[in-house]
Design a protein around this motif. Structure first.
Motif, short mmCIF file in Angstrom:
data_model
loop_
_atom_site.label_atom_id
_atom_site.label_comp_id
_atom_site.label_asym_id
_atom_site.label_seq_id
_atom_site.Cartn_x
_atom_site.Cartn_y
_atom_site.Cartn_z
N MET A 1 10.21 -11.14 -6.69
CA MET A 1 10.27 -9.79 -6.14
C MET A 1 9.82 -9.84 -4.69
N THR A 2 10.49 -9.09 -3.87
CA THR A 2 10.16 -9.05 -2.44
C THR A 2 8.99 -8.10 -2.18
N LYS A 3 8.44 -8.18 -0.98
CA LYS A 3 7.34 -7.31 -0.60
C LYS A 3 7.83 -5.88 -0.40
N GLU A 4 9.02 -5.72 0.21
CA GLU A 4 9.57 -4.39 0.45
C GLU A 4 10.36 -3.95 -0.78
N VAL A 5 9.95 -2.83 -1.38
CA VAL A 5 10.60 -2.34 -2.59
C VAL A 5 10.89 -0.84 -2.45
N LEU A 6 11.72 -0.36 -3.35
CA LEU A 6 11.92 1.07 -3.54
C LEU A 6 11.30 1.43 -4.87
N LEU A 7 10.50 2.47 -4.87
CA LEU A 7 9.80 2.91 -6.06
C LEU A 7 10.37 4.25 -6.51
N SER A 8 10.87 4.27 -7.74
CA SER A 8 11.25 5.52 -8.38
C SER A 8 10.12 5.86 -9.34
N LEU A 9 9.50 6.99 -9.11
CA LEU A 9 8.35 7.41 -9.90
C LEU A 9 8.69 8.74 -10.55
N GLN A 10 8.77 8.74 -11.88
CA GLN A 10 9.10 9.95 -12.63
C GLN A 10 7.90 10.35 -13.47
N GLY A 11 7.60 11.63 -13.44
CA GLY A 11 6.56 12.18 -14.29
C GLY A 11 7.16 13.27 -15.14
N LEU A 12 6.79 13.28 -16.40
CA LEU A 12 7.29 14.29 -17.33
C LEU A 12 6.10 14.86 -18.07
N GLN A 13 5.98 16.19 -18.03
CA GLN A 13 4.85 16.85 -18.67
C GLN A 13 5.38 17.83 -19.70
N PHE A 14 4.89 17.74 -20.92
CA PHE A 14 5.28 18.62 -22.00
C PHE A 14 4.19 19.67 -22.19
N ASP A 15 4.53 20.94 -21.97
CA ASP A 15 3.58 22.03 -22.15
C ASP A 15 3.39 22.26 -23.65
#
Length: 151
Positions: A1-15
């Motif tokens: 893996m390279t030092k430069e990355v793209l991060l997809s960060l997903q958060g899901l909250q269930f009420d």
């Protein structure tokens, strides 16, 4: 893996009360490295309406993930499978005592991609607030297959 990355960060909250779901997704450039068996992802986060950013450091390995935020928001959140951790979440609006009870942490690692899934219960001031999920997709910035469109 390279030092430069793209991060997809997903958060899901269930009420819990209304059965509603809140989904948040952020895609941002980040730095990645691996040291002493732990993976690290570092990125800056901007909050709408504020000029100051927050530096995020995510450290993870099998069965655990640490998230440290420093700047406009300050917190050190520890996610450990089958263990509850309490922390103080300092925001521009005040401090919040939160509890994190991680049910599962899954890590899948490939040559140019890492996926992390965290399933946890969130408490606020000792009261159950929501059931949550975090999904991180880390890909080499110059790697193939990274798309901003849903498949």
């Amino acid at each position: 893996m390279t030092k430069e990355v793209l991060l997809s960060l997903q958060g899901l909250q269930f009420d819990v009360v209304s059965s509603d779901k809140d989904k948040i997704e952020t895609i941002t450039p980040a730095e990645y490295y691996k040291r002493n068996g732990s993976h690290y992802v570092i990125f800056d986060e901007a909050m709408e309406g504020f000029g100051e950013t927050t530096k995020n450091v995510i450290k993870f390995k099998e069965n655990s993930l640490d998230l440290t935020k420093k700047g406009l928001v300050n917190v050190h959140m520890v996610f450990e499978e089958n263990k509850k951790n309490m922390t103080n979440y300092a925001t521009p609006y005040g401090n919040i005592l939160i509890g994190i009870d991680a049910r599962s942490i899954k890590l899948e690692e490939a040559e140019e991609r890492i996926e992390v899934d965290v399933d946890y219960a969130l408490e606020v001031n000792y009261e159950h607030f929501a059931d949550c999920k975090i999904k991180m997709d880390i890909r080499a910035k110059n790697g193939e297959g990274f798309s901003l469109l849903d498949k």
